[in-house]
Design a protein around this motif. Structure first.
Motif, PDB file in Angstrom:
ATOM      1  N   GLY A 137     -50.716  66.723  51.508  1.00  0.00           N
ATOM      2  CA  GLY A 137     -52.172  66.679  51.544  1.00  0.00           C
ATOM      3  C   GLY A 137     -52.859  68.000  51.273  1.00  0.00           C
ATOM      4  N   THR A 138     -52.292  69.108  51.727  1.00  0.00           N
ATOM      5  CA  THR A 138     -52.984  70.383  51.504  1.00  0.00           C
ATOM      6  C   THR A 138     -53.056  70.700  50.014  1.00  0.00           C
ATOM      7  N   ALA A 139     -51.959  70.476  49.314  1.00  0.00           N
ATOM      8  CA  ALA A 139     -51.965  70.710  47.859  1.00  0.00           C
ATOM      9  C   ALA A 139     -52.936  69.738  47.178  1.00  0.00           C
ATOM     10  N   GLY A 140     -52.946  68.494  47.630  1.00  0.00           N
ATOM     11  CA  GLY A 140     -53.840  67.491  47.037  1.00  0.00           C
ATOM     12  C   GLY A 140     -55.299  67.835  47.258  1.00  0.00           C
ATOM     13  N   LYS A 141     -55.631  68.237  48.481  1.00  0.00           N
ATOM     14  CA  LYS A 141     -57.027  68.591  48.794  1.00  0.00           C
ATOM     15  C   LYS A 141     -57.439  69.850  48.042  1.00  0.00           C
ATOM     16  N   ALA A 142     -56.490  70.770  47.878  1.00  0.00           N
ATOM     17  CA  ALA A 142     -56.810  72.009  47.165  1.00  0.00           C
ATOM     18  C   ALA A 142     -57.303  71.696  45.750  1.00  0.00           C
ATOM     19  N   LEU A 143     -56.702  70.701  45.106  1.00  0.00           N
ATOM     20  CA  LEU A 143     -57.074  70.405  43.720  1.00  0.00           C
ATOM     21  C   LEU A 143     -58.146  69.333  43.585  1.00  0.00           C
ATOM     22  N   TYR A 144     -58.161  68.353  44.511  1.00  0.00           N
ATOM     23  CA  TYR A 144     -59.055  67.194  44.322  1.00  0.00           C
ATOM     24  C   TYR A 144     -60.128  67.047  45.396  1.00  0.00           C
ATOM     25  N   GLY A 145     -60.189  67.968  46.343  1.00  0.00           N
ATOM     26  CA  GLY A 145     -61.235  67.920  47.355  1.00  0.00           C
ATOM     27  C   GLY A 145     -60.780  67.243  48.633  1.00  0.00           C
ATOM     28  N   SER A 146     -61.647  67.324  49.644  1.00  0.00           N
ATOM     29  CA  SER A 146     -61.242  66.918  50.999  1.00  0.00           C
ATOM     30  C   SER A 146     -61.061  65.410  51.134  1.00  0.00           C
ATOM     31  N   GLY A 147     -61.552  64.642  50.164  1.00  0.00           N
ATOM     32  CA  GLY A 147     -61.371  63.189  50.220  1.00  0.00           C
ATOM     33  C   GLY A 147     -59.982  62.741  49.782  1.00  0.00           C
ATOM     34  N   PHE A 148     -59.163  63.670  49.294  1.00  0.00           N
ATOM     35  CA  PHE A 148     -57.834  63.308  48.800  1.00  0.00           C
ATOM     36  C   PHE A 148     -56.942  62.781  49.922  1.00  0.00           C
ATOM     37  N   ARG A 149     -56.235  61.672  49.661  1.00  0.00           N
ATOM     38  CA  ARG A 149     -55.254  61.131  50.616  1.00  0.00           C
ATOM     39  C   ARG A 149     -53.933  60.897  49.897  1.00  0.00           C
ATOM     40  N   VAL A 150     -52.878  61.512  50.393  1.00  0.00           N
ATOM     41  CA  VAL A 150     -51.562  61.350  49.756  1.00  0.00           C
ATOM     42  C   VAL A 150     -51.184  59.875  49.667  1.00  0.00           C
ATOM     43  N   GLY A 151     -51.413  59.146  50.766  1.00  0.00           N
ATOM     44  CA  GLY A 151     -51.009  57.743  50.821  1.00  0.00           C
ATOM     45  C   GLY A 151     -51.633  56.907  49.716  1.00  0.00           C
ATOM     46  N   GLU A 152     -52.844  57.272  49.303  1.00  0.00           N
ATOM     47  CA  GLU A 152     -53.538  56.498  48.269  1.00  0.00           C
ATOM     48  C   GLU A 152     -53.131  56.924  46.860  1.00  0.00           C
ATOM     49  N   SER A 153     -52.683  58.145  46.709  1.00  0.00           N
ATOM     50  CA  SER A 153     -52.485  58.691  45.351  1.00  0.00           C
ATOM     51  C   SER A 153     -51.032  58.922  44.978  1.00  0.00           C
ATOM     52  N   ARG A 154     -50.132  58.848  45.927  1.00  0.00           N
ATOM     53  CA  ARG A 154     -48.757  59.242  45.624  1.00  0.00           C
ATOM     54  C   ARG A 154     -48.153  58.350  44.531  1.00  0.00           C
ATOM     55  N   GLY A 155     -47.365  58.988  43.696  1.00  0.00           N
ATOM     56  CA  GLY A 155     -46.660  58.234  42.663  1.00  0.00           C
ATOM     57  C   GLY A 155     -47.524  57.835  41.479  1.00  0.00           C
ATOM     58  N   ARG A 156     -48.794  58.285  41.454  1.00  0.00           N
ATOM     59  CA  ARG A 156     -49.678  57.958  40.319  1.00  0.00           C
ATOM     60  C   ARG A 156     -50.040  59.227  39.573  1.00  0.00           C
ATOM     61  N   MET A 157     -49.944  59.172  38.264  1.00  0.00           N
ATOM     62  CA  MET A 157     -50.288  60.332  37.438  1.00  0.00           C
ATOM     63  C   MET A 157     -51.796  60.561  37.438  1.00  0.00           C
ATOM     64  N   LEU A 158     -52.218  61.771  37.720  1.00  0.00           N
ATOM     65  CA  LEU A 158     -53.639  62.118  37.697  1.00  0.00           C
ATOM     66  C   LEU A 158     -53.894  63.138  36.592  1.00  0.00           C
ATOM     67  N   ASP A 159     -55.157  63.212  36.175  1.00  0.00           N
ATOM     68  CA  ASP A 159     -55.536  64.261  35.225  1.00  0.00           C
ATOM     69  C   ASP A 159     -55.742  65.576  35.973  1.00  0.00           C
ATOM     70  N   TRP A 160     -55.544  66.654  35.260  1.00  0.00           N
ATOM     71  CA  TRP A 160     -55.806  67.979  35.826  1.00  0.00           C
ATOM     72  C   TRP A 160     -57.291  68.081  36.202  1.00  0.00           C
ATOM     73  N   PRO A 161     -57.646  68.575  37.412  1.00  0.00           N
ATOM     74  CA  PRO A 161     -59.059  68.640  37.805  1.00  0.00           C
ATOM     75  C   PRO A 161     -59.840  69.704  37.019  1.00  0.00           C
ATOM     76  N   GLU A 162     -60.983  69.307  36.517  1.00  0.00           N
ATOM     77  CA  GLU A 162     -61.749  70.197  35.632  1.00  0.00           C
ATOM     78  C   GLU A 162     -62.232  71.473  36.311  1.00  0.00           C
ATOM     79  N   ALA A 163     -62.436  71.396  37.644  1.00  0.00           N
ATOM     80  CA  ALA A 163     -62.938  72.579  38.360  1.00  0.00           C
ATOM     81  C   ALA A 163     -61.948  73.753  38.274  1.00  0.00           C
ATOM     82  N   PHE A 164     -60.681  73.446  37.943  1.00  0.00           N
ATOM     83  CA  PHE A 164     -59.670  74.502  37.854  1.00  0.00           C
ATOM     84  C   PHE A 164     -59.390  74.783  36.381  1.00  0.00           C
TER      85      PHE A 164
END
Ligand code: URA
Ligand code: SF4
Length: 217
Positions: free
Chosen positions: A148-175
């Protein structure tokens, strides 16, 4: 506070070399006072691996063992991670391992073991310039987010590992990086696997996610 990732903050910027190499980053991070975490840590711990590794594995922060050794993922979580990489058929040579925060966040002792707590958003944001520099040097094809810490760092505080794990995401534009990774894949943190009751099942789920990354490399 918004749920949007703020992108890397200014914190560490004055200490990050202009034209970094992995070796110069490792030296420079020892001087960093971009937040207060350096005060109780033994040393800064930058990532380890080849500077042209196709895959970055992104954890949270150095633990007790990593803080002493000066290398990421050398403790129990790292050992489990290595087993999972092996089971997923990922060559360790292809992996660059690092953390969103480069100093251990000391929170007390339990027996002989020093324990840490999760870094705050302020620490994660302050430390962002080091991660951006690593990304600029390594330029990986993909990034696996460990927990979760790595996920929140890139996608914001709403990120949840349980909801996103195993799914390919795009690189976040803010970075903003010159050549962004083609994909980001969240999964569980290996220390969460160590803590769960159904450890074997959790391990197999981690391996299954890493296989998705292996296939995409
Ligand atoms: N956990 C992490 O997130 N990183 C390490 O380097 C070790 C344990
Ligand atoms: Fe610098 Fe990051 Fe360490 Fe804070 S945690 S002092 S920003 S290297």
């Amino acid at each position: 506070m918004s749920d949007e990732p703020a992108g890397p903050g200014a914190g560490a910027s004055p200490w990050v070399p202009d034209h970094p190499t992995l070796a110069s980053l490792r030296g420079a991070v020892q001087e960093c006072h971009g937040c207060e975490l350096w005060q109780h840590a033994t040393q800064g711990v930058m990532g380890e691996g080849r500077d042209d590794a196709p895959l970055i594995l992104l954890g949270e922060q150095p633990g007790d063992k990593e803080d002493v050794a000066g290398e990421p993922f050398v403790g129990p979580a790292g050992k489990l991670l290595d087993k999972a990489l092996d089971a997923a058929g990922i060559d360790p040579e292809d992996v660059f391992k690092t953390n969103v925060v480069k100093h251990f966040r000391f929170s007390g002792t339990r027996g002989k073991q020093r324990i840490h707590k999760s870094p705050s958003r302020v620490h994660v944001s302050a430390c962002g310039p080091w991660l951006m520099a690593e990304l600029a040097v390594v330029r990986p094809t993909g990034v696996v987010l460990l927990g979760g810490t790595a996920g929140k760092a890139l996608y914001g505080s709403g990120f949840r590992v349980g909801e996103s794990r195993g799914r390919m995401l795009d690189w976040p534009e803010a970075f903003e990086v010159r050549r962004p990774p083609a994909w980001v894949l969240p999964t569980t943190h290996p220390s969460a696997v160590l803590r769960t009751r159904g450890r074997q099942h959790a391990f197999e789920e981690l391996v299954a996610d890493l296989r998705i990354a292996a296939d995409a490399l």
